[in-house]
Design a protein around this motif. Structure first.
Motif, mmCIF file in Angstrom:
data_model
loop_
_atom_site.group_PDB
_atom_site.id
_atom_site.type_symbol
_atom_site.label_atom_id
_atom_site.label_comp_id
_atom_site.label_asym_id
_atom_site.label_seq_id
_atom_site.Cartn_x
_atom_site.Cartn_y
_atom_site.Cartn_z
ATOM 1 N N VAL A 150 0.768 -1.250 0.048
ATOM 2 C CA VAL A 150 -0.066 -0.109 0.064
ATOM 3 C C VAL A 150 0.856 1.300 -0.015
ATOM 4 O O VAL A 150 2.058 1.335 0.636
ATOM 5 N N ARG A 151 0.581 2.229 -0.695
ATOM 6 C CA ARG A 151 1.201 3.769 -0.894
ATOM 7 C C ARG A 151 0.643 4.236 0.514
ATOM 8 O O ARG A 151 -0.326 4.478 0.758
ATOM 9 N N VAL A 152 1.542 4.794 1.331
ATOM 10 C CA VAL A 152 1.506 5.431 2.533
ATOM 11 C C VAL A 152 2.065 6.745 2.615
ATOM 12 O O VAL A 152 3.205 6.767 1.947
ATOM 13 N N CYS A 153 1.495 7.714 3.283
ATOM 14 C CA CYS A 153 2.167 9.104 3.216
ATOM 15 C C CYS A 153 1.893 9.600 4.717
ATOM 16 O O CYS A 153 1.059 9.517 5.333
ATOM 17 N N TYR A 154 3.233 9.874 5.329
ATOM 18 C CA TYR A 154 3.095 10.266 6.724
ATOM 19 C C TYR A 154 3.154 12.005 6.691
ATOM 20 O O TYR A 154 4.213 12.299 6.178
ATOM 21 N N TYR A 155 2.290 12.588 7.430
ATOM 22 C CA TYR A 155 2.629 14.104 7.669
ATOM 23 C C TYR A 155 2.042 14.385 9.052
ATOM 24 O O TYR A 155 1.409 13.828 9.680
ATOM 25 N N THR A 156 2.933 15.437 9.566
ATOM 26 C CA THR A 156 2.547 16.114 10.696
ATOM 27 C C THR A 156 1.390 17.255 10.233
ATOM 28 O O THR A 156 1.496 17.462 8.808
ATOM 29 N N ILE A 157 0.372 17.624 10.942
ATOM 30 C CA ILE A 157 -0.549 18.523 10.557
ATOM 31 C C ILE A 157 0.174 19.783 10.010
ATOM 32 O O ILE A 157 -0.444 20.489 8.805
ATOM 33 N N LEU A 217 -0.360 21.163 6.057
ATOM 34 C CA LEU A 217 -0.894 22.371 5.617
ATOM 35 C C LEU A 217 -0.010 23.164 4.847
ATOM 36 O O LEU A 217 -0.073 23.970 3.904
ATOM 37 N N GLU A 218 1.258 23.030 5.265
ATOM 38 C CA GLU A 218 2.319 23.803 4.647
ATOM 39 C C GLU A 218 2.542 23.501 3.220
ATOM 40 O O GLU A 218 2.658 24.102 2.195
ATOM 41 N N ALA A 219 2.336 21.888 3.017
ATOM 42 C CA ALA A 219 2.557 21.521 1.575
ATOM 43 C C ALA A 219 1.249 22.024 0.664
ATOM 44 O O ALA A 219 1.720 22.308 -0.345
ATOM 45 N N VAL A 220 0.333 21.896 1.181
ATOM 46 C CA VAL A 220 -0.841 22.459 0.478
ATOM 47 C C VAL A 220 -0.856 23.937 0.110
ATOM 48 O O VAL A 220 -0.923 24.463 -1.053
ATOM 49 N N LEU A 255 0.562 28.245 -4.079
ATOM 50 C CA LEU A 255 1.526 29.196 -4.338
ATOM 51 C C LEU A 255 2.041 29.184 -5.748
ATOM 52 O O LEU A 255 2.117 29.900 -6.411
ATOM 53 N N GLU A 256 2.210 27.650 -6.056
ATOM 54 C CA GLU A 256 2.750 27.276 -7.563
ATOM 55 C C GLU A 256 1.587 27.033 -8.327
ATOM 56 O O GLU A 256 1.774 26.484 -9.646
ATOM 57 N N GLY A 257 0.334 27.139 -7.948
ATOM 58 C CA GLY A 257 -0.747 26.771 -8.965
ATOM 59 C C GLY A 257 -0.981 25.473 -9.009
ATOM 60 O O GLY A 257 -1.569 24.862 -10.245
ATOM 61 N N LYS A 258 -0.354 24.286 -8.220
ATOM 62 C CA LYS A 258 -0.432 23.034 -8.275
ATOM 63 C C LYS A 258 -1.259 22.262 -7.433
ATOM 64 O O LYS A 258 -1.325 21.347 -6.996
ATOM 65 N N GLU A 259 -2.387 23.236 -6.929
ATOM 66 C CA GLU A 259 -3.201 22.524 -5.793
ATOM 67 C C GLU A 259 -3.957 21.375 -6.354
ATOM 68 O O GLU A 259 -4.425 20.218 -5.741
ATOM 69 N N THR A 260 -4.582 21.359 -7.447
ATOM 70 C CA THR A 260 -5.454 20.262 -8.070
ATOM 71 C C THR A 260 -4.524 19.024 -7.923
ATOM 72 O O THR A 260 -5.092 18.129 -7.635
ATOM 73 N N LYS A 261 -3.239 19.238 -8.926
ATOM 74 C CA LYS A 261 -2.634 18.068 -8.879
ATOM 75 C C LYS A 261 -2.124 17.430 -7.352
ATOM 76 O O LYS A 261 -2.221 16.230 -7.180
ATOM 77 N N PHE A 262 -1.888 18.421 -6.303
ATOM 78 C CA PHE A 262 -1.602 17.901 -4.920
ATOM 79 C C PHE A 262 -2.866 17.115 -4.422
ATOM 80 O O PHE A 262 -2.724 16.063 -3.863
ATOM 81 N N GLN A 322 -8.876 25.206 6.592
ATOM 82 C CA GLN A 322 -9.989 24.465 6.984
ATOM 83 C C GLN A 322 -10.541 23.892 5.819
ATOM 84 O O GLN A 322 -10.972 22.654 5.699
ATOM 85 N N ASN A 323 -10.619 24.591 4.624
ATOM 86 C CA ASN A 323 -11.359 24.099 3.434
ATOM 87 C C ASN A 323 -10.389 22.997 2.649
ATOM 88 O O ASN A 323 -10.505 22.152 2.307
ATOM 89 N N ASP A 324 -9.030 23.280 2.807
ATOM 90 C CA ASP A 324 -8.150 22.421 2.465
ATOM 91 C C ASP A 324 -8.069 20.922 3.263
ATOM 92 O O ASP A 324 -8.032 19.735 2.530
ATOM 93 N N PHE A 325 -8.161 21.188 4.416
ATOM 94 C CA PHE A 325 -8.243 20.018 5.199
ATOM 95 C C PHE A 325 -9.489 19.151 4.998
ATOM 96 O O PHE A 325 -9.510 18.040 4.966
ATOM 97 N N GLU A 326 -10.758 20.046 4.960
ATOM 98 C CA GLU A 326 -11.753 19.394 4.563
ATOM 99 C C GLU A 326 -11.890 18.708 3.276
ATOM 100 O O GLU A 326 -12.525 17.487 3.129
ATOM 101 N N GLN A 327 -11.224 19.219 2.240
ATOM 102 C CA GLN A 327 -11.054 18.472 1.053
ATOM 103 C C GLN A 327 -10.311 17.125 0.890
ATOM 104 O O GLN A 327 -10.806 16.334 0.443
#
Length: 239
Positions: free
Chosen positions: A126-133, A137-140, A145-152, A177-182
């Motif tokens: 399984v593909r797994v990804c670990y993040y602290t909150i 949020l910083e990655a989003v 800023l780079e206009g790549k949120e859809t790909k993210f 909040q919106n990003d986390f909800e999505q």
């Protein structure tokens, strides 16, 4: 013999090359029939590729520490129920898109448990990804800023198991909040999530500025979730 090993490497069959070398060094080549020898070579190559894939998945998961299910100390008194861990270790919760919530004070092993489950998932392919909150949020933010949120968001949706650690360390404001909800909505009932937090679930509501977003996120996260409430003295004092 060297020509065979070279050819196997050229064909990108390092497992077979290693097996052939080992058989040659131990003088086993003449003792095996062609079918038996071929079966052994193929099995070694399959095992090598599986091991390489697991190592790649573990590396790409970007875990903060190393932990495995085998290293986990189950203790009902501490909130780490052996039966619950064994069930999660099967990986069935990933296929059903379930949420695992791990709460408890600092040092009680939340990150270790989350990582152990993540490492087991990697071993199951399984593909797994670990993040602290904070890093999530910083990655989003950087993606926007780079206009790549859809790909993210599309990439996040494809991850089989998402681990979010240190949830509750900061209040989610504005676009956060919106990003986390999505992220949570995209995974609801389809992809698994593990969330680790020092705060009990009852204290998560104030982490959102918007009541509507809080209700939407918590309904998806908490509904039918598997929960661990860790307790006891900090393990950091023990080690």
């Amino acid at each position: 013999m060297d020509e065979i090993v070279t050819s196997l490497h050229a064909l990108k069959l390092p497992g077979m090359a290693q097996c052939w070398t080992s058989l040659s060094e131990t003088h086993q080549l003449g003792r095996l029939s062609l079918p038996d020898g071929m079966q052994l070579l193929l099995q070694t190559e399959r095992d090598a590729r599986k091991g390489n894939r697991i190592n790649r998945l573990v590396k790409e998961a970007n875990f903060r520490l190393q932990a495995t299910i085998e290293q986990l100390e189950t203790n009902t008194a501490r909130g780490v129920d052996a039966a619950a861990v064994a069930q999660l270790a099967t990986g069935e919760y990933i296929g059903s898109g379930a949420t695992v919530i791990i709460c408890g004070p600092a040092g009680t092993g939340k990150t270790f448990l989350a990582t152990a489950l993540g490492e087991r998932a990697c071993r199951q392919g399984v593909r797994v990804c670990y993040y602290t909150i904070q890093k999530l949020l910083e990655a989003v933010r950087l993606a926007r800023l780079e206009g790549k949120e859809t790909k993210f968001f599309q990439r996040m949706e494809r991850i089989g198991l998402l681990i979010i650690d240190d949830f509750g360390m900061k209040v989610l404001e504005g676009q956060q909040q919106n990003d986390f909800e999505q992220i949570i909505d995209d995974r609801y009932h389809s992809k698994a999530v593990i969330i680790a937090s020092q705060l009990p679930v009852a204290d998560w509501y104030p982490l959102f500025q918007s009541e509507l977003i809080a209700e939407a996120c918590l309904d998806r996260l908490v509904h039918k979730s598997v929960r661990f409430q860790l307790q006891g003295e900090s393990l950091r004092k023990k080690y």
